[in-house]
Scaffold this active site. Structure first.
Site, PDB file in Angstrom:
ATOM      1  N   PRO A  22     -12.151  -9.869   0.611  1.00  0.00           N
ATOM      2  CA  PRO A  22     -12.248 -11.318   0.723  1.00  0.00           C
ATOM      3  C   PRO A  22     -11.528 -11.718   1.733  1.00  0.00           C
ATOM      4  O   PRO A  22     -11.305 -12.411   2.164  1.00  0.00           O
ATOM      5  CB  PRO A  22     -11.256 -11.975  -0.563  1.00  0.00           C
ATOM      6  N   CYS A  23     -10.858 -10.736   2.691  1.00  0.00           N
ATOM      7  CA  CYS A  23      -9.617 -11.228   3.532  1.00  0.00           C
ATOM      8  C   CYS A  23     -10.103 -11.833   4.643  1.00  0.00           C
ATOM      9  O   CYS A  23      -9.289 -12.631   5.575  1.00  0.00           O
ATOM     10  CB  CYS A  23      -8.359  -9.896   3.575  1.00  0.00           C
TER      11      CYS A  23
END
Lengths: 275, 246
Positions: B186-187
């Site tokens: 998700p970053c």
């Protein structure tokens, strides 16, 4: 401060004496002797057990060997948890050496992550560091580091090089003086008596009016069950790196000194032993 | 229904967009409402004794699986000893652990088959974004391994995953269930969400963060989002709320 640096070393060099025994149903050509090893608390099972694998492979045929995995008293051990956490969570009130059973068949697909190579461990480790920095510094420090700096963190862990690791990790432990601490504290509270593996929430080390939060404040906020009220006997132990820190300890200090190399505070809440 | 008017001044510099947990839950509930009208299978799973929860959906899809595997996913050949490094490849020149495996594994006995997918949308407080977790199994109940999941990604998306290590699929522990799932990292979510939210703000449009996000990440892993999710007016939340303008 000299004392605080000692804490960093004590955490890094913590070891757990372990006895590895082959699972009785594994197919062997002759009897397998148990294998003894001192495991680093801050490392990962699959990173430090090549010798274990080699030892048992001596008495097994190649076709009977698949991915190695471990269990303790029937519970599969998650290699992606630091070794010290696994011990504190499952075995802290049992006798040493820690008795782990080794398997080469029937990998529990639902419960364990596969670990086909060290690259997977590295990816997992770096992912945790990145997440911790997202919480501490909105990822600014980790993103400013170069690839070789990331590599130094991993190599430091892999090769058990305290100085090499901390030369880089100290940057991840800095914060603007005026802030008084990190933005949020990277922590996970692991529970044995729940389906849920851990609790992780946003929690500030310093409140908006400058109050320094303690370990006790954290627990009261996210897992009050762990703290007993004055009139009842202690039901749970709150353990980090095999010790029970005082609940009055500032959380910022704990984060800087008792975090694992992945920059997370891994906290176990286990039933207190009944005497 | 949430319907906040956007103040009539030029949008200031947008430094970050983030999704707080409360808004995450609200976006999920809106998605669920529309899902019920479409009967496309989303449900909300609540964690016992807490307000936390996640969206869940199962679906049948196609995937590439290996046929020479038994119930436990073990093959007669030593496929476990073959290393693969799907997280770090092109970028990591000095990683001598890497055997250089870059994309799909050539597997003569792999074939297209029906795969049961299970998708979960969770909230990550660390990245303040939603995260897509999924697992896949054959109809006989055998879990797909990472190689097969990788093989099942549509060729159009494979390049995207290969060249950006942080967008890759890895196996992770589900933070609420403790079981093995595959995850899209998700970053980098903010990177693709920011332009969308910015455009919506400037055009005075409203968006549902989850629907927008899912329409980007979902198709990579076989999860499509019908267009009606985006065209239903009641799906929208004020974009201003989703953007932290400093």
């Amino acid at each position: 401060m000299a004392d605080d640096k000692d804490v960093l070393r004590d955490v890094w060099f913590g070891r757990i004496p372990t006895c590895f025994t082959l699972y009785q149903d594994e197919i062997t050509e002759r009897e397998a002797e148990p294998f003894y090893l001192l495991l680093p608390r801050v490392s990962f099972l699959t990173l430090v057990t090549d010798k274990v694998k080699k030892h048992f492979l001596k008495v097994m045929k190649a076709e009977d060997v698949e991915e190695m995995w471990f269990d303790f008293e029937g519970t599969p051990l998650k290699w992606h948890y630091p070794i010290g956490l696994l011990f504190d969570l499952h075995a802290s009130n049992t006798a040493l050496p820690w008795s782990i059973t080794v398997h080469f068949k029937n990998f529990p697909e639902r419960d364990l992550l596969h670990c086909p190579s060290n690259s997977v461990i590295e990816a997992h480790f770096m992912s945790s560091i990145k997440e911790a920095d997202a919480l501490k510094h909105k990822s600014q420090v980790i993103n400013d580091m170069q690839k070789k700096d990331h590599k130094q963190l991993w190599m430091g862990l892999q090769n058990d090089k305290f100085d090499q690791f901390w030369a880089m990790n100290r940057k991840l432990m800095e914060y603007p003086t005026e802030e008084g601490g990190f933005r949020y504290i990277p922590f996970r509270i692991y529970l044995t008596m729940s389906d849920r593996p851990f609790i992780q929430k946003l929690f500030r080390p310093i409140s908006s009016d400058g109050y320094t939060h303690t370990l006790g404040d954290l627990l009261k906020e996210v897992y009050p069950v762990a703290i007993s009220s004055d009139d009842e006997s202690k039901r749970y132990q709150v353990v980090i790196h095999g010790i029970e820190p005082l609940l009055e300890t500032p959380l910022q200090w704990l984060s800087e000194h008792l975090s694992h190399p992945d920059n997370f505070l891994h906290i176990s809440v286990i039933p207190a032993p009944s005497d | 229904m949430l319907h906040v008017t956007i103040p009539p001044f030029p949008p200031p510099e947008m430094s970050s967009c983030f999704l707080d947990e409360e808004t995450f839950c609200q976006c999920c509930q809106l998605l669920l409402q529309h899902s019920h009208s479409l009967c496309d299978g989303w449900s909300w799973e609540q964690v016992k004794g807490s307000e936390e929860g996640y969206l869940r959906k199962t679906a049948l899809g196609t995937g590439r699986t290996r046929c020479n595997l038994d119930q436990q996913g073990n093959s007669s050949d030593q496929h476990q000893e073959r290393t693969f490094s799907l997280s770090f490849h092109n970028d990591d020149d000095d990683d001598d652990e890497d055997d250089g495996a870059v994309c799909c594994i050539q597997e003569e006995s792999s074939s297209s088959s029906v795969v049961q997918y299970e998708y979960h949308i969770l909230y990550s407080c660390s990245y303040q974004t939603p995260v897509l977790y999924f697992r896949a199994s054959t109809l006989e109940g055998r879990s797909l391994c990472l190689e097969e999941v990788w093989d099942s990604v549509h060729p159009n998306y494979r390049q995207r995953l290969q060249h950006r290590p942080w967008d890759t699929i890895t196996q992770q522990e589900h933070p609420l269930l403790g079981q093995s799932f595959f995850v899209l990292h998700p970053c980098r979510t903010e990177e693709f969400m920011m332009p969308v939210l910015k455009a919506a703000l400037e055009e005075h449009r409203q968006v549902n963060y989850i629907v927008t996000w899912l329409s980007v990440v979902g198709p990579v892993v076989g999860l499509d989002v019908p267009l009606s999710y985006c065209t239903q007016k009641h799906q929208w939340l004020c974009t201003r709320r989703l953007i932290d303008c400093k």
